[in-house]
Design an enzyme around this catalytic site. Structure first.
Site, PDB file in Angstrom:
ATOM      1  N   TRP A  80       3.407  -0.817  13.015  1.00  0.00           N
ATOM      2  CA  TRP A  80       2.358  -0.512  11.671  1.00  0.00           C
ATOM      3  C   TRP A  80       0.932   0.379  12.505  1.00  0.00           C
ATOM      4  CZ3 TRP A  80      -1.806  -3.857   9.067  1.00  0.00           C
ATOM      5  CH2 TRP A  80      -2.105  -2.969   8.204  1.00  0.00           C
ATOM      6  N   ASP A  99       3.300 -11.362  11.387  1.00  0.00           N
ATOM      7  CA  ASP A  99       2.826 -10.739  10.416  1.00  0.00           C
ATOM      8  C   ASP A  99       3.540 -10.549   9.453  1.00  0.00           C
ATOM      9  OD1 ASP A  99       2.071  -8.443   8.768  1.00  0.00           O
ATOM     10  OD2 ASP A  99       1.251  -6.698  10.164  1.00  0.00           O
ATOM     11  N   LYS A 124       3.820  -6.359  -1.205  1.00  0.00           N
ATOM     12  CA  LYS A 124       5.459  -6.172  -1.031  1.00  0.00           C
ATOM     13  C   LYS A 124       6.549  -6.841  -2.052  1.00  0.00           C
ATOM     14  CE  LYS A 124       3.817  -3.010   1.716  1.00  0.00           C
ATOM     15  NZ  LYS A 124       3.700  -1.104   2.433  1.00  0.00           N
TER      16      LYS A 124
HETATM   17  N1  PMP Z   1       1.504  -5.469   8.441  1.00  0.00           N
HETATM   18  C1  PMP Z   1       2.507  -4.507   7.932  1.00  0.00           C
HETATM   19  C2  PMP Z   1       3.702  -4.376   9.459  1.00  0.00           C
HETATM   20  C3  PMP Z   1       2.563  -3.988   7.039  1.00  0.00           C
HETATM   21  O1  PMP Z   1       3.515  -2.497   6.715  1.00  0.00           O
HETATM   22  C4  PMP Z   1       1.677  -3.624   5.594  1.00  0.00           C
HETATM   23  C5  PMP Z   1       1.701  -2.815   4.456  1.00  0.00           C
HETATM   24  N2  PMP Z   1       1.938  -1.807   4.968  1.00  0.00           N
HETATM   25  C6  PMP Z   1       0.481  -4.943   6.084  1.00  0.00           C
HETATM   26  C7  PMP Z   1       0.345  -5.082   7.098  1.00  0.00           C
HETATM   27  C8  PMP Z   1       0.145  -5.286   4.863  1.00  0.00           C
HETATM   28  O2  PMP Z   1      -0.510  -4.678   4.259  1.00  0.00           O
HETATM   29  P1  PMP Z   1      -1.555  -5.118   2.825  1.00  0.00           P
HETATM   30  O3  PMP Z   1      -2.781  -5.416   3.607  1.00  0.00           O
HETATM   31  O4  PMP Z   1      -1.395  -3.893   2.064  1.00  0.00           O
HETATM   32  O5  PMP Z   1      -1.038  -6.693   2.743  1.00  0.00           O
END
Ligand code: PMP
Length: 402
Positions: free
Chosen positions: A133, A215, A251
């Site tokens: 990411w 993560d 998500k």
């Molecule tokens: N880690 C990964 C691998 C992700 O794909 C995402 C969202 N794209 C996030 C962390 C964090 O997203 P958010 O801060 O919107 O929860």
């Protein structure tokens, strides 16, 4: 005279620039496969029915107010989140050596965890997968880490995991380094290690005394099953690791802009929890003081109520099944057209994204010629594919490759 004359223009953030470009495009058949956000079969954003139900209940609850939450957030939310991740029967829960900290979505959990590791534990080196990411690097460096290193992950030739390269690279990591591991539905490749491969990874992490920072941005969203998607984290806990895990509700609850997340902390020694919590409290106090309540109350309300919990699981199933179905359809179309190459990776990959294998030139061609917005790396968000555009997307990929 200006204080700001020396400020250089920063590079654009690819995924947001792409969305803007797509919004401004008036081509009728345009398709946005850039941003990672769920869309219905009609290509529309979706507020989960269970979230609407929770919001109504909360709006009618006169006991709730707008006072500050504690620095570490809503207790019921963080406890339920950590339990959901680890499972109620987890040894870490039973032995009272795990806790959660409410965070500003997954990114905030990564940032708070990383800043604690850098500033309170003196960690300097972190490892991330190639590719990963796009924000991991920036978050960890901003949190005070000094050195970003990579471990091999994706084998473009085989369109799958390079497990030998992965193990070799982490085996060469200096003792005490932090390693970022995607809990499930690896972003951007959609390719996860098998359980046997996770066992090998855990052996090296243990042997080299690396600190695992999971993560988890897609629990339940990937396979449709909350327990299955938490397998890797639970396996590490069963092996006696201390670890961090950043959880996002963007998500799986569709709470993207509510910034609802949790940092789960698993420790070996319960008597050290109070000190760690006090230091994380100071980290957060100096960063944003305390978190917002709306999303955390929604999640807490749902996880705390058996009926709503089941309803949520149904909503997750709707989302994951639609994505799995679109993977099948896209692969079928590509194979029907005789598109050069093999396409089994599309259905073997899991989660929101697919790494198509298209290179940078081909991906840019998709944007320019067909108005199909995708990242230069060849990553597409499966959520942007619908029954009404799947043929167009497949045809465009086919024409690009032939
Ligand atoms: N880690 C990964 C691998 C992700 O794909 C995402 C969202 N794209 C996030 C962390 C964090 O997203 P958010 O801060 O919107 O929860």
């Amino acid at each position: 005279m200006s204080w700001f004359s020396s400020v250089e223009q920063g590079p654009p953030i690819e995924v947001f620039a792409l969305t803007k470009q797509c919004t401004e495009d008036d081509f009728p058949q345009k398709v946005n496969l850039g941003v990672g956000a769920y869309r219905t079969d009609e290509g529309k954003p979706w507020v989960l029915p269970v979230v609407r139900a929770a919001e109504k209940a909360l709006a009618n609850d006169e006991t709730l107010n707008k006072e500050y939450l504690p620095v570490l957030g809503l207790d019921s939310f963080s406890t339920l989140s950590t339990n959901m991740l680890l499972g109620d029967d987890s040894p870490a829960i039973v032995e009272k050596r795990a806790f959660g900290v409410q965070s500003l979505s997954g990114t905030g959990a990564l940032r708070v965890g990383a800043e604690f590791l850098a500033k309170k534990l003196g960690k300097t080196i972190f490892y991330y997968s190639t590719p990963t990411w796009e924000n991991h690097r920036l978050v960890f460096l901003s949190a005070g880490f000094q050195e970003a290193r990579q471990y091999r992950y994706w084998d473009q030739g085989k369109r799958g995991l390079d497990i030998e390269g992965f193990l070799e690279d982490i085996n060469n990591a200096p003792e005490g380094s932090v390693i970022i591991l995607h809990a499930c539905a690896h972003n951007p490749t959609g390719c996860d290690p098998t359980q046997e491969q996770w066992e090998k990874i855990a052996q090296v992490v243990k042997h080299k005394r690396l600190f695992p920072f999971f993560d988890s941005a897609y629990q339940g969203f990937a396979s449709g099953d909350l327990d299955k998607d938490a397998w890797a984290v639970r396996f590490f806990v069963s092996q006696g690791f201390e670890l961090f895990c950043a959880q996002s509700y963007a998500k799986n609850f569709g709470l993207y802009n509510e910034r609802t997340g949790n940092l789960s902390v698993v420790m070996n020694n319960p008597s050290e929890i109070a000190a760690v919590k006090s230091q994380i409290t100071l980290t957060i106090r100096g960063m944003y003081s305390n978190p917002p309540s709306h999303g955390a109350r929604i999640v807490s309300h749902v996880l705390n109520n058996k009926e709503l919990f089941d309803q949520w699981r149904g909503n997750i199933k709707t989302m994951s099944s639609r994505i799995i179905e679109m993977r099948k359809r896209l692969r079928e179309e590509l194979e029907r057209l005789g598109t050069p190459g093999t396409w089994n990776h599309i259905t073997e990959q899991i989660g929101m994204f697919s790494y198509t294998g298209l290179n940078e030139v081909q991906s840019e061609h998709m944007v320019k010629k067909y108005h199909i917005y995708m990242l230069r790396s060849g990553r597409i968000s499966m959520c942007g594919i619908t029954p009404s555009n799947v043929e167009y997307v497949a045809k465009s990929i086919n024409e690009t490759l032939t």
